[in-house]
Design a protein around this motif. Structure first.
Motif: not given
Length: 225
Positions: A2-4, A29, A31, A83-86, A115
Motif C-alpha cells: 500500500k502506498r500513501s 511517500e 509504503v 497519484g490516486d493514493d490515500q 482519500r
C-alpha cells in the motif's frame, strides 16, 4: 504494498473563502505506512500579501516568496506525486480545504474527500479529552521537537510520519523492509529518527482535560485517578 502520501500545507491565513492562499506544500511517500525517503516540497507565490501573524507561525514573509512559482505552475508535479493514493494529514480538513480551493482556481478537479486520513481524528480516538496537537503528540511519543521553531511544512511532515507510525501501533506494526528512496534497496525500518525512550507522565492540564471528559460519560467504568 500500500502506498500513501502524508502531507502538510502552510498558508497566508485560516480561510480560503476569504482569499487566503497556500504558500508551501510538502509531502512524503509512505509504503506500508512507513516513509520511503521520497518527498515533494515547494514554496509558492500566493499572489497576495502574507500577514504578519501568519509569518509568525510559519516563518515566511512576502519577500521570501517573491519569484517562487504560482500554484498553477506546480500543480501537475504535485498531482503526479500524490497519484490516486490515500492522503494523510493532521487536521486534514484544513489542508484539503485549501488545496481544493487552489485546484478550483487552477481549473482542476478537487481532491476526493474519500482519500482523506486525519491523524487528528485518530489521536482524539486514542487519547480522548487530551491535547492532540502535533507538538503534544510528539512529546507523548518521545519524538524530538528541538528543530521545530516554526511550522515548516516539510519538518511537520517528518514529525507527523513518526507520529503516524506510533498511532498505527509503533514499530511492531510495520516491522519489515522498506525501500530507502534512493536506489531501491530495502532497509530495515528503525523507528522515528532521534526517538527517545521516555516515561510518559501526563501534565496537570492533560489530567484535568481527561477528568472533564470522563465526567461527561454516562456511568464510566474508570476514572482519571
Amino acid at each position: 504494498m500500500k502506498r500513501s502520501i502524508l502531507f502538510d500545507t502552510e498558508t497566508t491565513g485560516l480561510d480560503p473563502a476569504t482569499g487566503d492562499r497556500v504558500i508551501e506544500i510538502a509531502a512524503l511517500e509512505l509504503v506500508s505506512d512507513l516513509p520511503t525517503g521520497k518527498s515533494f516540497r515547494v514554496l509558492i507565490d500566493p499572489e497576495r500579501d502574507v500577514p504578519e501573524e501568519a509569518s509568525r507561525v510559519h516563518g515566511f514573509t512576502a519577500a521570501d516568496l517573491q519569484g517562487k512559482p504560482k500554484f498553477a505552475e506546480v500543480v501537475d508535479e504535485f498531482l503526479s506525486f500524490i497519484g490516486d493514493d490515500q492522503l494523510i494529514a493532521h487536521n486534514a480538513r484544513f489542508d484539503f480545504g485549501f488545496l481544493n480551493a487552489e485546484l478550483k482556481r487552477a481549473g482542476r478537479k478537487p481532491l476526493d474527500l474519500g482519500r482523506m486520513v486525519d491523524t487528528l481524528d485518530m489521536a482524539r480516538e486514542r487519547f480522548p479529552g487530551m491535547p492532540n496537537s502535533l507538538d503534544a503528540l510528539c512529546r507523548r511519543f518521545g519524538i524530538d521537537l528541538s528543530a521545530r521553531t516554526t511550522h515548516n511544512a516539510l519538518l511537520d511532515c517528518k514529525l507527523l510520519a513518526d507520529v503516524y507510525v506510533e498511532l498505527m501501533g509503533g514499530r511492531q506494526h510495520g516491522l519489515g523492509l522498506v525501500a530507502d528512496g534512493t536506489n531501491g534497496h530495502a532497509v530495515m525500518y528503525e523507528g522515528p529518527v532521534n526517538r527517545r525512550v521516555v516515561r510518559v507522565v501526563p501534565t496537570q492540564e492533560e489530567l484535568a482535560a481527561h477528568r472533564a471528559f470522563v465526567e461527561e460519560l454516562k456511568e464510566p467504568v474508570w476514572t482519571a485517578e
